[in-house]
Design an enzyme around this catalytic site. Structure first.
Site, PDB file in Angstrom:
ATOM      1  N   GLY A   1      -1.416   7.190  -2.700  1.00  0.00           N
ATOM      2  CA  GLY A   1      -2.749   7.154  -2.111  1.00  0.00           C
ATOM      3  C   GLY A   1      -3.582   5.960  -2.536  1.00  0.00           C
ATOM      4  O   GLY A   1      -4.801   6.058  -2.646  1.00  0.00           O
ATOM      5  N   ASN A   2      -2.949   4.824  -2.783  1.00  0.00           N
ATOM      6  CA  ASN A   2      -3.691   3.656  -3.238  1.00  0.00           C
ATOM      7  C   ASN A   2      -2.848   2.410  -2.992  1.00  0.00           C
ATOM      8  O   ASN A   2      -1.648   2.497  -2.721  1.00  0.00           O
ATOM      9  CB  ASN A   2      -3.990   3.790  -4.742  1.00  0.00           C
ATOM     10  CG  ASN A   2      -5.202   2.976  -5.173  1.00  0.00           C
ATOM     11  OD1 ASN A   2      -5.803   2.256  -4.382  1.00  0.00           O
ATOM     12  ND2 ASN A   2      -5.549   3.087  -6.438  1.00  0.00           N
TER      13      ASN A   2
ATOM     14  N   HIS B   1       0.876  -1.166   0.000  1.00  0.00           N
ATOM     15  CA  HIS B   1       0.000   0.000   0.000  1.00  0.00           C
ATOM     16  C   HIS B   1       0.916   1.220   0.000  1.00  0.00           C
ATOM     17  O   HIS B   1       1.752   1.372   0.883  1.00  0.00           O
ATOM     18  CB  HIS B   1      -0.897   0.013   1.245  1.00  0.00           C
ATOM     19  CG  HIS B   1      -1.811   1.192   1.262  1.00  0.00           C
ATOM     20  ND1 HIS B   1      -3.126   1.128   0.855  1.00  0.00           N
ATOM     21  CD2 HIS B   1      -1.594   2.488   1.593  1.00  0.00           C
ATOM     22  CE1 HIS B   1      -3.677   2.321   0.964  1.00  0.00           C
ATOM     23  NE2 HIS B   1      -2.772   3.165   1.404  1.00  0.00           N
ATOM     24  N   CYS B   2       0.801   2.050  -1.016  1.00  0.00           N
ATOM     25  CA  CYS B   2       1.711   3.185  -1.138  1.00  0.00           C
ATOM     26  C   CYS B   2       1.000   4.475  -0.744  1.00  0.00           C
ATOM     27  O   CYS B   2       0.099   4.925  -1.456  1.00  0.00           O
ATOM     28  CB  CYS B   2       2.203   3.288  -2.586  1.00  0.00           C
ATOM     29  SG  CYS B   2       3.444   4.567  -2.813  1.00  0.00           S
ATOM     30  N   PRO B   3       1.366   5.103   0.363  1.00  0.00           N
ATOM     31  CA  PRO B   3       0.710   6.359   0.747  1.00  0.00           C
ATOM     32  C   PRO B   3       1.043   7.495  -0.214  1.00  0.00           C
ATOM     33  O   PRO B   3       0.245   8.415  -0.381  1.00  0.00           O
ATOM     34  CB  PRO B   3       1.253   6.647   2.147  1.00  0.00           C
ATOM     35  CG  PRO B   3       2.437   5.787   2.312  1.00  0.00           C
ATOM     36  CD  PRO B   3       2.351   4.664   1.352  1.00  0.00           C
TER      37      PRO B   3
END
Lengths: 143, 335
Positions: free
Chosen positions: B173-174, B168-170
């Protein structure tokens, strides 16, 4: 038409049970369904017919996910256009999904509905299962 | 056809989807809930590039070549396209099992486990599958009520099972999963190139100006300390983004996901090997980057079928109502 009447009748018939044909992961992560014949369908449909339907579906999905010249060309072309080409062009996978939807509808009309069964397109179940609805075998006879 | 026109707001399926995603543009855009870091990413990229275009490019276009800003614009557009594509698309979310499917699986599990004595803990819900002479364990997801396909994992931030879950890559944002991994990789790759490009031409710009008018004067002339802030931003971005690109290039060549790498699934102990790898770097790269574009199975924009309250429920209309959905379902799978 007799077939449409059959499908129409199914919408009003009572659902007896549902069978879920699971995915077959022995070949990896490609979309493939188990051809094992579920026990609940033994009284309703011919084993050969069922296996043929599932095998055809598996072949169609294999064609959609095939890695080869065509998919590489599509991928490279799309990358060069920053994937904007998909706004006007349909991907190969989408074309095959349409074929699959048509095939399932055809199978339902010709073979499964007259036997009181209904196949659900796997895409509506997240490509996880082929859902087969078994209807109660009361008024659905041969019309 | 009914003579009474009923203007009723159509409910689309994305409004009823479980999970902690946010949807925009009537279901066309799908992101995680926390978007703060994504806005920061946008700000850094757009801010740095705007300053580059505003202050460096006019000088470089005149003194070196007009091709420099042109190429920078193309690269910038590509970076933004890949970022937005990664952030806004469905990463490969697996829909949760409907009640009947969940019950069917429960019954299968109970049949497989046999009688569990009272007080004893039931055995863990695991299915073993053999893939390419390797035993892979499929775990049961208690939230989604499904046995997760191989390589899928449940993201606790988005509360969804994602196929070929990477991480999950902040920053985008997804989640990064099967459907958007290649866009994520191309985003990091093109961002590395853009950062190196801007970094290099910032230095060239300062050097050229110093040659013209001396270093001290250059610092006085160039507006404020913008180039130096930019060089600083580029320097730190460079190491992190280039490092990340290098890491993902390594993963792609082995056909592994970040999740598998972190867990050490195919690290080689107990003689386990990655069953998904083609054992050939080029084939692995081709599969991950140029493979078929998988459709979204979520059908976010499909219309929810209302099964009551319509004033003229003729058989023809109820029969037709299911077919357009199945027609539209296929086209919605693009984003």
């Amino acid at each position: 038409m007799a077939e449409t009447h059959s499908l129409q009748d199914l919408r009003q018939a009572a659902v007896a049970s549902k069978v879920f044909v699971q995915r077959d992961y022995t070949s990896g992560t490609i979309c493939k369904f188990q051809t094992k014949f579920p026990a609940e369908l033994e009284s309703r449909i011919d084993k050969q017919q069922f296996e043929e339907t599932i095998q055809t579906l598996n072949n169609l999905y294999a064609d959609a996910e095939k890695l080869g010249g065509r998919s590489y060309l599509e991928g490279c072309l799309a990358c060069l256009t920053a994937y904007t080409i998909f706004l006007c062009m349909e991907t190969h996978y989408e074309k095959v999904l349409k074929k699959i939807a048509k095939y399932i509808q055809e199978q339902n009309e010709k073979i499964y509905a007259p036997l009181g069964l209904l196949l659900t397109d796997p895409i509506e179940r997240g490509l996880r299962v082929v859902e087969i609805t078994i209807f109660e075998d009361r008024s659905i006879g041969s019309r | 056809m009914s003579a009474v026109m009923i203007t009723r707001k159509v409910t689309r399926k994305w409004e009823k989807l479980p999970g902690k995603n946010t949807f925009c543009c009537d279901g066309r855009v799908m992101m995680a809930r926390q978007k703060g870091v994504f806005y920061l990413t946008l700000f850094l990229i757009i801010g740095t590039c705007s300053l580059f275009f505003a202050f460096e490019c006019p000088y470089l276009a005149v003194h070196l070549s007009p091709a420099i800003p042109v190429f920078a614009v193309l690269l910038f557009v590509f970076v933004m396209a890949m970022l937005l594509r990664t952030s806004f698309s469905d990463p490969g979310v697996l829909p949760r099992a409907l009640p009947e499917e969940a019950n069917f699986i429960e019954m299968e599990i109970e049949a497989a486990n046999g009688n569990v004595l009272a007080g004893q803990r039931p055995p863990p819900r695991i299915k073993n599958v053999q893939i390419n002479n390797q035993i892979v364990k499929l775990k049961y997801c208690y939230t989604c009520k499904i046995f997760r396909p191989p390589r899928a994992s449940h993201c606790s931030i988005c509360d969804n099972c994602v196929d070929r879950f990477d991480h999950h890559c902040p920053w985008v944002g997804n989640c990064v999963g099967k459907r958007n991994y290649r866009y994520f990789y191309l985003f990091t790759l093109s961002l590395s190139l853009l950062t190196i490009y801007i970094f290099a031409f910032d230095i060239v710009h300062v050097v050229l100006r110093s040659v013209d008018s001396g270093f001290v004067n250059t610092i006085k002339e160039t507006p404020g300390t913008y180039p130096f802030i930019r060089v600083l931003v580029c320097f730190f971005t460079l190491w992190s983004v280039v490092g990340l690109t290098g890491f993902h290039t390594y993963l792609i060549s082995l056909n592994q996901t970040t999740n598998e790498d972190i867990k050490g699934s195919w690290s080689g102990k107990n003689r386990v090997q990655n069953p998904y790898s083609h054992k050939n770097i080029i084939e692995n790269c081709c599969e991950v980057l140029c493979g078929p574009t998988y459709p979204s199975v979520l059908d976010r924009r499909g219309v929810m079928l209302e099964d009551s309250t319509s004033p003229n429920p003729s058989d023809a209309s109820t029969h037709k109502s299911s077919n357009p959905v199945s027609q539209t379902t296929v086209r919605q799978h693009f984003l």
